[in-house]
Design an enzyme around this catalytic site. Structure first.
Site, short mmCIF file in Angstrom:
data_model
loop_
_atom_site.label_atom_id
_atom_site.label_comp_id
_atom_site.label_asym_id
_atom_site.label_seq_id
_atom_site.Cartn_x
_atom_site.Cartn_y
_atom_site.Cartn_z
N LYS A 85 0.85 -1.20 0.00
CA LYS A 85 0.00 0.00 0.00
C LYS A 85 0.88 1.25 0.00
O LYS A 85 0.63 2.20 -0.72
CB LYS A 85 -0.92 0.00 1.23
CG LYS A 85 -2.09 -0.97 1.09
CD LYS A 85 -2.85 -1.19 2.39
CE LYS A 85 -3.91 -2.28 2.18
NZ LYS A 85 -4.60 -2.70 3.38
N GLN B 294 -4.99 -1.47 9.53
CA GLN B 294 -4.86 -2.78 8.88
C GLN B 294 -5.49 -3.87 9.77
O GLN B 294 -5.15 -3.99 10.94
CB GLN B 294 -3.37 -3.08 8.62
CG GLN B 294 -3.12 -4.38 7.90
CD GLN B 294 -3.69 -4.40 6.48
OE1 GLN B 294 -3.55 -3.44 5.72
NE2 GLN B 294 -4.35 -5.49 6.13
N ASP C 199 -11.43 2.80 3.92
CA ASP C 199 -11.86 1.41 3.76
C ASP C 199 -13.37 1.31 3.55
O ASP C 199 -13.88 0.27 3.16
CB ASP C 199 -11.49 0.61 5.03
CG ASP C 199 -10.25 -0.24 4.81
OD1 ASP C 199 -9.95 -0.56 3.64
OD2 ASP C 199 -9.60 -0.60 5.81
#
Ligand code: NAP
Length: 281
Positions: A52, A96, A119
Site C-alpha cells: 500500500k 490494517q 476502507d
C-alpha cells in the site's frame, strides 16, 4: 473468453490517479495523504501495508505508516486515530485488519472520522452506500465493480449473483450492482441450492474463501465471473472459482492471482484521493 487482466487495469487506474494527484497539487498546493496504522507483526499484514505504501508513493500521495507492537493498548490506538482525524495533512486513515484480540475492531472502525474512512467500513459509509448516497466504498468490491464495468459498461437489468455476504465484500458488492440496476441475489452458507442460483446469473461475484467452489456447470454460457477468493492450497493460490472449468463457459473471468487482488490497492488510492477532494469543497 476474455481473461480480465486486473494487473493491467490497476496499472491504468494508478496512472490516471497519478495525473489527478499532480492536478490537485497544482490546484490546492496540497497533496492527499494516506496514513496506515499497522499493529503487530503478522507477515501478510506487513506485506499488504508495504504494498500500500509503495503504491501510494508511486502515484504521488503522501504516505505514512504508524506501527505498534501487538501489546499496544486499545486506548493508545484510539487516541492516535482521534489525532489523525483532526490532522489536515491526513486525507485517509486505514487500520490494517486483523487486529489483536484485545482491541475491539468495531470501536476502532467507528473512531475513524467517516470522511477519512478510506476502507468504507464506518457505519455511516455503509449506510450512505446502501441509501445510494456518496460514500467511501470498500476497496475490493469497488475493484470488482470497475472490472465488471470495463467488460460491460451497461449492466442495467442484468441478473447478478453474489456468493458470500461479508461486510467486506458481498454486501457492498450487492449495493454497487443494485445502483447499476442489476437484479441482485445474495447467497451464503445457508443458501439451499447455490448451483441453481448461480446458473441464472449474467454476473457472478464469488467472495467465499472456499477453493474452487464455483464449478463449470454452475455457470451460464457467457456470464461474467469475478473471483475474489484467495485460498492457499497444496497446488498454490487458487480462487473461489474453478478456473479451468469456468473459463470454458464464461464470457469473461478474473484469474487468481492477477485479477481482483491488484485492484484492491489501486482502489484504496482512489478512495484517498476522493476523501481529499471532498475535504476541499
Ligand atoms: P468471510 O468474511 O469469511 O465471508 C465468507 C462468506 O461466504 C460468508 O458470507 C459465508 O456465509 C459465505 N459462505 C461460506 N461457505 C459458503 C458456501 N458453502 N456456500 C455459499 N456461501 C458460503 O470472507 P471474506 O472476507 O468476504 O473473503 C472471501 C474471500 O475473499 C477469501 O478467500 C478472502 O481471502 C478473499 N479476499 C480477497 C481480497 C482481494 O483483494 N482479492 C480481499 C478480501 C478478501 P455465512 O455468512 O452464512 O457464514
Amino acid at each position: 473468453m476474455i481473461l480480465i487482466d486486473g494487473k493491467k487495469v490497476a496499472a491504468e487506474l494508478r496512472e490516471e490517479l497519478k495525473g489527478e494527484v499532480s492536478q490537485l497539487k497544482k490546484q490546492h498546493n496540497k497533496i492527499p495523504g494516506l496514513t496506515v496504522i499497522l499493529i503487530g507483526d503478522l507477515t501478510p499484514s506487513q506485506i499488504y501495508v508495504r504494498n500500500k505504501e509503495r503504491s501510494a508513493k508511486e502515484v504521488g500521495l503522501n504516505s505514512e505508516v504508524i506501527k505498534y507492537p501487538d501489546s499496544v493498548e486499545e486506548k493508545t490506538v484510539l487516541e492516535k486515530i482521534k489525532e489523525l482525524n483532526v490532522d489536515a495533512t491526513v486525507s485517509g486513515i486505514l487500520v490494517q485488519l486483523p487486529l489483536p484480540k484485545h482491541i475491539d475492531k468495531q470501536k476502532v472502525i467507528e473512531t475513524i472520522d467517516p470522511s477519512k474512512d478510506v476502507d468504507g467500513f464506518h457505519p455511516m459509509n455503509v449506510g450512505n452506500l446502501s441509501s445510494g448516497y456518496e460514500s467511501s466504498i470498500p476497496c475490493t468490491p469497488l475493484g470488482c465493480y470497475l472490472l465488471i464495468k470495463k467488460i460491460e459498461p451497461n449492466i442495467s437489468g442484468k441478473k447478478a449473483v453474489i456468493v458470500g455476504r461479508s461486510n467486506l465484500n458481498g454486501k457492498p458488492m450487492t449495493q454497487l450492482l443494485l445502483k447499476e440496476n442489476c437484479t441482485v441475489t445474495i447467497t451464503h452458507s445457508k443458501t439451499k441450492d447455490l448451483k441453481s442460483e448461480c446458473l441464472q446469473a449474467d454476473i457472478i461475484v464469488a467472495a467465499v474463501g472456499i477453493p474452487e467452489l464455483v464449478k463449470g456447470d454452475w455457470v451460464k454460457k457467457d456470464a461474467i465471473v469475478i473471483d475474489v477468493g484467495i485460498n492457499k492450497t497444496e497446488k498454490g493460490i487458487v480462487g473461489d472459482v474453478n478456473f479451468n472449468e469456468v473459463s470454458k463457459k464464461a464470457k469473461a473471468l478474473t484469474p487468481v492471482p492477477g485479477g481482483v487482488g491488484p485492484m484492491t490497492i489501486a482502489c484504496l488510492l482512489k478512495n484517498t484521493i476522493e476523501c481529499f477532494k471532498r475535504s476541499q469543497i
